[in-house]
Design an enzyme around this catalytic site. Structure first.
Site, short mmCIF file in Angstrom:
data_model
loop_
_atom_site.label_atom_id
_atom_site.label_comp_id
_atom_site.label_asym_id
_atom_site.label_seq_id
_atom_site.Cartn_x
_atom_site.Cartn_y
_atom_site.Cartn_z
N LYS A 197 0.75 -1.32 0.02
CA LYS A 197 -0.07 0.13 0.06
C LYS A 197 0.93 1.25 0.03
CE LYS A 197 -3.56 2.29 2.73
NZ LYS A 197 -4.48 2.14 3.99
N ARG A 207 -10.69 10.03 2.30
CA ARG A 207 -10.52 10.62 3.63
C ARG A 207 -11.80 11.21 4.10
NH1 ARG A 207 -4.16 10.97 3.24
NH2 ARG A 207 -3.70 8.70 3.09
N LYS A 250 -2.34 -1.70 -3.66
CA LYS A 250 -3.20 -0.45 -3.73
C LYS A 250 -2.50 0.82 -3.59
CE LYS A 250 -6.41 1.63 -0.37
NZ LYS A 250 -6.52 1.78 1.04
N TYR A 315 -15.72 0.63 -6.09
CA TYR A 315 -16.80 1.41 -5.85
C TYR A 315 -17.87 1.43 -7.20
CZ TYR A 315 -13.87 3.14 -2.27
OH TYR A 315 -13.00 3.30 -1.17
C1 PBG Z 1 -7.46 3.14 5.81
C2 PBG Z 1 -7.70 3.42 4.43
C3 PBG Z 1 -7.57 4.02 3.38
C4 PBG Z 1 -8.20 3.42 2.42
C5 PBG Z 1 -8.49 2.07 2.76
N1 PBG Z 1 -8.18 1.94 3.89
C6 PBG Z 1 -6.90 5.36 3.33
C7 PBG Z 1 -5.73 5.55 3.86
O1 PBG Z 1 -5.00 4.84 3.93
O2 PBG Z 1 -5.40 6.93 4.12
C8 PBG Z 1 -8.12 4.08 0.97
C9 PBG Z 1 -9.32 3.63 0.09
C10 PBG Z 1 -9.71 4.34 -1.14
O3 PBG Z 1 -9.05 5.51 -1.24
O4 PBG Z 1 -10.62 4.15 -1.77
N2 PBG Z 1 -5.99 2.75 6.37
ZN ZN Z 2 -5.51 3.51 8.51
#
Ligand code: PBG
Ligand code: ZN
Length: 327
Positions: A197, A207, A250, A315
């Site tokens: 990630k 967010r 991701k 989504y």
């Molecule tokens: C939380 C998390 C995030 C996403 C999934 N789990 C956001 C982040 O790490 O700031 C992002 C998902 C998306 O942008 O669709 N840790």
């Molecule tokens: Zn988180």
């Protein structure tokens, strides 16, 4: 003017829809999809997310209906993100057995027992500072966060979740989760690790959706540097060695090379998260009439499959299911 001898003519196999169908290398099915759901403890009616047209936060009372619709569309799984009424410095609502995700999981399993219910397991939605764990000064304390993560996932498991999906990018998170689950009678619950990630600008709309923006700084101290590729293999291998059953990469679009590289290097099922910013870009361009939404979405999904994704968190899932089911 004379032409060269054209012995090899790839166009021969593109001439009719049937021929194209017969030689097609990759396919997209509803079986590949996982639909994210945002459950908000503070609302009683669905609340649209401005930067994600077509996506809303839903109250607990709508979870059963939402999950039944997902099941009716043929989509096998959902992943829950919770927005709690109460936040604190350590995110303690995350391991409250009566917390919003725990209750959403129970509602989902009641409404549709065969739907695979996944719990995103992190703390950024639960902490008042928006970081993915316990702070020590301005840094996230890795090992203190792991202890809380163990409590969180055991609570999710008690609520009946089918898969745990830790997204916090803490070192040792898979090992810590595996130990906690096994010690508490949940050795049968698989872990889908957000192993790879990146610290990405593409998470912007999420967010807002999950009310999880960090109040200071960013997540570069725990999420990966977008410039790194070999490190993705390292992260994937660490998590497999700690017992991850599935991996995730991701975001998706800007990381197609990473999807392919991780697929090549590993032998576990791999998911790709088609994140909020990727969704927002397509929706915005489609709203302006600049692109054909259906065509671009399906092409994007096929791209993830071609790169090696076995599952896609997106989504667009409900729209895709409608398109595929009507064809
Ligand atoms: C939380 C998390 C995030 C996403 C999934 N789990 C956001 C982040 O790490 O700031 C992002 C998902 C998306 O942008 O669709 N840790
Ligand atoms: Zn988180």
């Amino acid at each position: 003017m004379s032409l060269p001898d054209l012995t090899i003519r790839p166009r021969r196999l593109r001439r009719t829809p049937t021929l194209r169908r017969m030689v097609r290398e990759t396919s997209l099915s509803v079986d590949d999809l996982i639909y994210p759901l945002f459950v908000d403890e503070t609302i009683s009616e669905p609340k649209p997310i401005a930067s994600m047209p077509g996506v809303s936060r839903i109250p607990l009372s709508h979870v059963g209906k939402a999950v039944r619709e997902v099941a009716a569309a043929g989509i096998p799984g959902v992943i829950f993100f919770g927005i709690p009424a109460k936040k604190d410095a350590i995110g303690s609502e995350a391991w409250n057995d009566e917390g919003i995700v725990q209750r959403a999981v129970r509602a989902a399993k009641d409404a549709s027992p065969d739907t695979c219910v996944i719990a995103d397991s992190c703390f950024c939605e639960y902490t008042d500072h928006g970081h993915c764990g316990v702070l020590h000064g301005e840094e996230v304390d890795n090992d203190a966060t792991l202890e809380n993560l163990q409590k969180e996932v055991v609570s999710y498991a008690r609520s009946g979740v089918d898969i745990i999906a830790p997204s916090g990018m803490m070192d040792g998170m898979i090992g810590a989760i595996r130990t906690a689950l096994d010690d508490n009678g949940f050795s049968h619950i698989p872990v889908m690790s957000y192993a790879v990630k990146y610290a990405s600008g593409y998470f912007g709309p999420f967010r807002d959706a999950a009310d999880s923006a960090p109040s200071f700084g960013d997540r570069s101290g725990y999420q990966m540097d977008p410039a790194n590729r070999r490190e993705a293999i390292k992260e994937a291998m660490i998590d497999i060695n700690e017992g991850a059953d599935m991996l995730m990469v991701k975001p998706g679009l800007a990381y197609m090379d990473i999807i392919a590289a991780v697929k090549e290097a590993t032998d576990v099922p791999m998911a790709v998260y088609n994140v909020s910013g990727e969704y927002a870009m397509i929706k915005a361009a489609a709203e302006k009439g600049w692109i054909d939404e259906r065509r671009v979405v399906l092409e994007t999904m096929l791209g993830f499959k071609r790169a090696g994704a076995d599952m896609i968190l997106t989504y667009h899932a409900m729209d895709i299911a409608r398109w595929l089911n009507n064809d």
